[in-house]
Design an enzyme around this catalytic site. Structure first.
Site, mmCIF file in Angstrom:
data_model
loop_
_atom_site.group_PDB
_atom_site.id
_atom_site.type_symbol
_atom_site.label_atom_id
_atom_site.label_comp_id
_atom_site.label_asym_id
_atom_site.label_seq_id
_atom_site.Cartn_x
_atom_site.Cartn_y
_atom_site.Cartn_z
ATOM 1 N N TRP A 188 0.835 -1.081 -0.098
ATOM 2 C CA TRP A 188 0.030 -0.148 0.004
ATOM 3 C C TRP A 188 0.885 1.177 -0.002
ATOM 4 O O TRP A 188 1.804 1.240 0.750
ATOM 5 C CB TRP A 188 -0.733 -0.014 1.224
ATOM 6 N N LYS A 231 -6.959 2.510 -2.481
ATOM 7 C CA LYS A 231 -7.542 3.572 -1.387
ATOM 8 C C LYS A 231 -8.339 4.523 -2.263
ATOM 9 O O LYS A 231 -7.847 4.957 -3.391
ATOM 10 C CB LYS A 231 -6.625 4.101 -0.416
ATOM 11 N N ASP A 262 -9.495 -3.295 1.868
ATOM 12 C CA ASP A 262 -9.686 -2.935 3.191
ATOM 13 C C ASP A 262 -11.034 -2.269 3.402
ATOM 14 O O ASP A 262 -11.519 -1.587 2.641
ATOM 15 C CB ASP A 262 -8.536 -1.603 3.439
ATOM 16 N N HIS A 265 -11.541 1.713 3.075
ATOM 17 C CA HIS A 265 -10.618 2.356 1.739
ATOM 18 C C HIS A 265 -11.765 2.476 0.815
ATOM 19 O O HIS A 265 -11.060 2.708 -0.352
ATOM 20 C CB HIS A 265 -9.343 1.557 1.330
ATOM 21 N N HIS A 289 -8.345 -6.617 4.944
ATOM 22 C CA HIS A 289 -7.903 -5.582 6.209
ATOM 23 C C HIS A 289 -9.161 -5.267 6.862
ATOM 24 O O HIS A 289 -10.104 -4.257 6.225
ATOM 25 C CB HIS A 289 -7.165 -4.663 5.565
ATOM 26 N N ASP A 297 -11.862 6.696 6.750
ATOM 27 C CA ASP A 297 -10.840 5.574 6.879
ATOM 28 C C ASP A 297 -10.208 5.693 8.030
ATOM 29 O O ASP A 297 -8.947 6.017 8.463
ATOM 30 C CB ASP A 297 -9.606 5.357 5.929
ATOM 31 N N ASP A 299 -10.098 3.678 10.874
ATOM 32 C CA ASP A 299 -9.464 2.417 11.738
ATOM 33 C C ASP A 299 -10.055 2.195 13.127
ATOM 34 O O ASP A 299 -9.141 1.903 13.814
ATOM 35 C CB ASP A 299 -7.957 2.439 11.407
ATOM 36 N N ASP A 329 -6.642 -4.357 10.883
ATOM 37 C CA ASP A 329 -6.116 -3.029 10.410
ATOM 38 C C ASP A 329 -6.595 -2.209 11.193
ATOM 39 O O ASP A 329 -7.646 -1.300 10.612
ATOM 40 C CB ASP A 329 -5.847 -2.921 9.034
#
Length: 421
Positions: A188, A231, A262, A265, A289, A297, A299, A329
């Site tokens: 990434w 992303k 992800d 993303h 992820h 994003d 997380d 993640d």
């Protein structure tokens, strides 16, 4: 009634319930226990790493909060991971970033990293009987200050990052050889523009050329599997991201690479659970992820929400587990970091268990017959099925604290270890 008797009583009732749907719980528990979940090392130290632990994060990465007890060394981080893993059931792996190299105080540039800088991690993993996964760290570095790495117009900078990624592949192959299980190496990059660019083509052409150079040397897939991650945008790259979903999907399908999806993303109205079956016919496999975006994003720690359950159900319903590598993640510095690992990883395992306790074949039959009324009724019924009783039994069977009993253990560790740092 003892706690063990209460759990067994609940489990027997659950067995009776699920047997009516033709589900063998003991068989399900064996299967769910074998699904590997790759925990991410960077939850334990807020993505600081050991290269420059006091440096500022760049590349759209941000950890908020200042909860006491952050790991400062590899020894502390491994001890924290050990504590978290001791309270999480099922098969586990660990996902490392290149910035977690141990160089014994020597300055080693990222393009010069070697397997020897990760020997301690490999020895630790061997002792635990787990696999390791890997990531080149293309952020938080002087060579990435202007927001570009593998797509940089400056050949000197771009070649530095190419060498770093090549070095990372070799490190991952070392993991695979030593541990007997292939490492998944994920690529990434934060490359992009804050405002609207004129030339969208050239950076993507440079990225394509960089990836081709990185993957030029064949590596046995028994040791290393490569994945590419897209992303939508990042902080400082709101208008244009070089490694978009379309770019990496095209690359993964034409170059036989894993595609990384992800959960944070994509656009807020998109979910990766809907993408699994769409891309699986065209790629050799997926890397997930699993994260939780809150408006962006961000997380956040994974919770047992609708999307997490939908991801797990899609993997189970489609028979995709063998071709999917599940990684976590998220990073939250506002709460106990070990608790964050436990909550998130347990929830991923819970979601898989819920998915495996679904009468999927029966639901597919209803759907094929066009009996959407019954399909909806059964799906709604399963939402209140006695999953919790099975989960408690699974924990007890694995000699894990049941319910929230693990919190006491984490609080003791916090008092005796974390608060002493």
């Amino acid at each position: 009634m003892t706690e063990q008797e209460r759990i067994m009583q609940g489990y027997e009732l659950a067995q009776n319930y699920y047997s009516k749907w033709g589900i063998d719980i003991e068989d399900v528990l064996k299967k769910v226990d074998e699904v590997a979940i790759s925990m991410h090392c960077w939850q334990g130290d807020d993505v600081s790493g050991f290269e420059n632990p006091d440096g500022q994060l760049t590349g759209g990465i941000q950890a908020t909060g200042n909860y006491p007890g952050k790991a400062r060394t590899a020894q502390e981080l491994r001890a924290d991971i050990d504590k978290a893993m001791s309270l999480i059931p099922g098969k586990l792996r660990l996902n490392l970033h290149a910035i977690y190299a141990e160089t014994n105080g020597q300055k080693v540039e990222r393009d010069e990293l070697k397997p020897e800088h990760f020997t301690n991690w490999v020895n630790w993993a061997k002792a635990k009987g787990i696999g390791l996964d890997f990531n080149p760290s293309c952020f938080s570095h002087p060579m990435s200050e202007d927001g570009f790495t593998l797509s940089h117009a400056n050949d000197e900078i771009r070649n530095f990052w190419i060498r770093h990624c090549i070095a990372s592949r070799k490190i991952a192959a070392y993991f695979g050889k030593e541990l007997g299980t292939p490492a998944v190496t994920n690529y990434w990059i934060p490359d992009g523009y804050k405002d609207i660019p004129v030339d969208r083509k050239a950076p993507r052409e440079r990225l394509l050329d960089s990836l081709n150079q990185i993957f030029e040397e064949p590596i046995d897939e028994a040791y290393n599997l490569d994945a590419v991650e897209s992303k939508v945008f990042g902080i400082g790259a709101e208008a244009y991201t070089v490694g978009s979903n379309e770019f990496y999907m095209g690359y993964a399908t034409t170059h036989h690479k894993l595609l990384c999806l992800d959960a944070g993303h994509f656009h807020p109205t998109e979910v990766i659970s809907d993408k699994v079956s769409a891309v699986m016919p065209f790629v050799p496999g997926l890397l997930l992820h699993v994260s939780r975006p809150v408006r962006w994003d961000s997380d956040h720690v994974v919770i047992l929400d609708d999307e997490l359950q939908a991801i797990a159900k899609e993997l189970v319903r489609g028979g995709y587990l063998e071709r999917t590598h599940i990684g976590l993640d998220f990073f939250d510095a506002s709460i106990n970091r070990i608790a964050a690992w436990i909550i998130g990883t347990r929830n991923m395992r819970k979601a898989l268990l819920i998915a495996m306790l679904e009468p999927t074949d029966y639901l597919k039959e209803l759907e094929l017959k066009g009996d959407y009324t019954s399909r909806l009724a059964v799906l709604e019924e399963m939402k209140t099925a006695p999953f919790a009783a099975v989960w408690e039994y699974y924990l007890m069977k694995n000699q894990m604290p049941v319910g929230t009993d693990w919190i006491d253990e984490v609080k003791r560790y916090e008092k005796e270890v974390l608060l002493q740092r």
